[in-house]
Design a protein around this motif. Structure first.
Motif, PDB file in Angstrom:
ATOM      1  N   ARG A 197       0.875  -1.230  -0.103  1.00 34.02           N
ATOM      2  CA  ARG A 197       0.113  -0.012   0.046  1.00 34.02           C
ATOM      3  C   ARG A 197       0.894   1.234   0.166  1.00 34.02           C
ATOM      4  O   ARG A 197       1.932   1.266   0.807  1.00 34.02           O
ATOM      5  N   VAL A 198       0.377   2.401  -0.848  1.00 29.37           N
ATOM      6  CA  VAL A 198       1.077   3.599  -0.710  1.00 29.37           C
ATOM      7  C   VAL A 198       0.299   4.627  -0.305  1.00 29.37           C
ATOM      8  O   VAL A 198      -0.808   4.823  -0.876  1.00 29.37           O
ATOM      9  N   VAL A 199       0.627   5.163   0.909  1.00 28.56           N
ATOM     10  CA  VAL A 199      -0.176   6.332   1.474  1.00 28.56           C
ATOM     11  C   VAL A 199       0.497   7.805   1.477  1.00 28.56           C
ATOM     12  O   VAL A 199       1.490   7.712   1.854  1.00 28.56           O
ATOM     13  N   GLY A 200      -0.107   8.538   0.627  1.00 28.11           N
ATOM     14  CA  GLY A 200       0.405  10.038   0.722  1.00 28.11           C
ATOM     15  C   GLY A 200      -0.002  10.913   1.890  1.00 28.11           C
ATOM     16  O   GLY A 200      -1.056  10.691   2.225  1.00 28.11           O
ATOM     17  N   VAL A 201       0.763  11.643   2.245  1.00 28.82           N
ATOM     18  CA  VAL A 201       0.564  12.772   3.445  1.00 28.82           C
ATOM     19  C   VAL A 201       0.822  14.256   2.905  1.00 28.82           C
ATOM     20  O   VAL A 201       1.787  14.635   2.554  1.00 28.82           O
ATOM     21  N   GLN A 202      -0.197  15.036   2.917  1.00 31.30           N
ATOM     22  CA  GLN A 202      -0.197  16.485   2.832  1.00 31.30           C
ATOM     23  C   GLN A 202      -0.187  17.324   4.252  1.00 31.30           C
ATOM     24  O   GLN A 202      -1.082  16.866   5.144  1.00 31.30           O
ATOM     25  N   ALA A 203       0.363  18.332   4.093  1.00 29.85           N
ATOM     26  CA  ALA A 203      -0.313  19.429   5.234  1.00 29.85           C
ATOM     27  C   ALA A 203      -1.851  19.919   5.093  1.00 29.85           C
ATOM     28  O   ALA A 203      -2.076  19.972   3.880  1.00 29.85           O
ATOM     29  N   ALA A 204      -2.194  20.112   6.091  1.00 31.33           N
ATOM     30  CA  ALA A 204      -3.746  20.635   5.882  1.00 31.33           C
ATOM     31  C   ALA A 204      -3.843  21.859   5.344  1.00 31.33           C
ATOM     32  O   ALA A 204      -5.054  22.114   4.672  1.00 31.33           O
ATOM     33  N   GLY A 205      -2.823  22.656   5.507  1.00 29.04           N
ATOM     34  CA  GLY A 205      -2.785  24.067   4.829  1.00 29.04           C
ATOM     35  C   GLY A 205      -2.310  23.657   3.349  1.00 29.04           C
ATOM     36  O   GLY A 205      -2.077  24.906   2.992  1.00 29.04           O
TER      37      GLY A 205
END
Length: 403
Positions: A197-205
């Motif tokens: 599985r590949v999960v991406g993460v961004q800053a909420a802003g």
């Protein structure tokens, strides 16, 4: 669309400039989360970030005419340093446009690698517009920070390294700005091991990728606001978005407070310096931003370590506040001998360490026979803070918690 063969072809040109970074098990974060956590330390990469991989692959593929004309790019800092180093190694002249708000440490580092730096605009997108003007004026080759398949292929070499070093990987967690890193990594990982599985993460802003996936088409944010300056971009790339949509399982967001908490824990418990963008992958794991099973083998990529020292000091303080390990409070004392000593006796008895005291008799909101006192205290956690406040209020003090 980018394929695994493209990433394999990038291994040799990338290895001529970048280094293979460590992948190590973390007992600390495994215990904290219940997962089997292995950290990919791309913050130890040359120039302090993964960006040198994609830059090296792109610069190495310039033809003779392009080499003679030189390159230009725009970056908030990490891509700038990567292009500067790769171009210098290849004997290619480089002009880097950086936002006027770029950390001075990243500006100086970029210059130290041999590039000319032009400061322009308030963010990456305005810097990019100026870089394209220079591209046209001087006929330079533009090296995009993420929306380029050759750049994506270079970043994807991280995925190959992860799967070679830890074939038992279940989930790879990747910071996301414009999508170049996750596009390359997802291409490599899912081709080598389709069940991973590949999960991406961004800053909420700065959540343009998450928003675009939800809406089904590319959307651009009007502005970005996050301490994770390395991923503070308004929109996902036209080339990266189809790759992310097809090969990434999920993109989640984390708050600046969660990023700060991860950064502080990496410093204190992991003995590792990571910038905000590099900490978002671990922040998502610690904040349960995505679901995972106990003992699941999870690899957060720590994508960079080029943190501005001024911001670092602020982030550390914010992280300590969120953990209940630093508080600032205000109260009013009778203006008489011994009043401050009585207050300090309670703080000493409660084992709160005093960092600073400000004593003010001039506040017009305070009675003439009283004085306002602000205290900055080092504490041991939320329970300690609650106990301390309860003790003060029991003693008759009206206490206002400022942070």
């Amino acid at each position: 669309m980018l394929e695994l063969d493209d990433v394999h072809e990038a291994v040799t040109p990338v290895s001529e400039v970048a280094r293979r970074t460590p992948l190590a098990h973390s007992y600390t974060f495994s215990a904290m989360t219940g997962a089997d956590v292995h950290l990919k330390f791309e913050n130890t990469q040359r120039t302090g970030s993964f960006k040198v991989r994609g830059a090296a692959n792109r610069v190495q593929r310039l033809d003779e005419a392009e080499r003679e004309a030189g390159v230009v790019t725009a970056s908030a800092g990490n891509h700038a340093q990567g292009v500067a180093l790769a171009a210098t190694r290849a004997g290619v002249d480089a002009v880097i446009v950086m936002p006027e708000t770029a950390p001075i440490s990243k500006v100086k580092a970029t210059q130290s690698y041999g590039a000319e730096v032009v400061l322009h605009g308030v963010d990456y997108d305005e810097a990019q517009a100026r870089a394209h003007e220079i591209e046209a004026e001087e006929e330079r080759t533009y090296v995009h920070a993420f929306d380029d398949e050759t750049v994506m292929a270079g970043q994807g070499t991280i995925g190959i390294e992860i799967m070679e070093d830890l074939p038992a990987t279940d989930t790879v967690v990747v910071p996301v700005g414009g999508g170049g890193l996750i596009g390359g990594v997802a291409t490599a990982v899912t081709a080598i091991a389709p069940d991973v599985r590949v999960v991406g993460v961004q800053a909420a802003g700065a959540s343009s990728v998450a928003d675009s996936l939800q809406k089904g088409h590319i959307t651009e944010a009007a502005q970005v606001d996050t301490i994770a300056d390395g991923i503070a971009v308004r929109g996902v790339g036209e080339r990266t978005f189809p790759v992310v949509r097809e090969r990434v399982d999920e993109v989640v967001t984390v708050t600046d407070a969660e990023i700060a908490n991860a950064l502080v824990l990496l410093l204190e418990r992991g003995k590792t310096l990571v910038e905000g963008a590099g900490a978002v992958s671990l922040a998502a794991l610690l904040a349960d931003a995505f679901e995972y099973d106990d003992d699941e083998t999870v690899v957060p990529i720590l994508s960079g370590g080029n943190v501005d020292l001024t911001l670092l000091a602020t982030v550390i303080r914010r992280g300590l506040v969120d953990q209940g390990r630093y508080v600032k409070l205000r109260t009013v004392l009778k203006d008489r001998p011994g009043a401050l000593d009585d207050l300090l006796d309670i703080l000493t008895d409660e084992r709160a360490n005093i960092s600073a005291i400000q004593h003010d008799r001039t506040n017009r909101d305070v009675a003439l026979n009283a004085a306002e006192v602000e205290l900055e205290l080092e504490t041991r956690g939320e329970e300690h803070v609650e106990g301390l406040l309860a003790r003060l209020r029991e003693a008759g003090y009206e206490v206002e918690l400022l942070v």
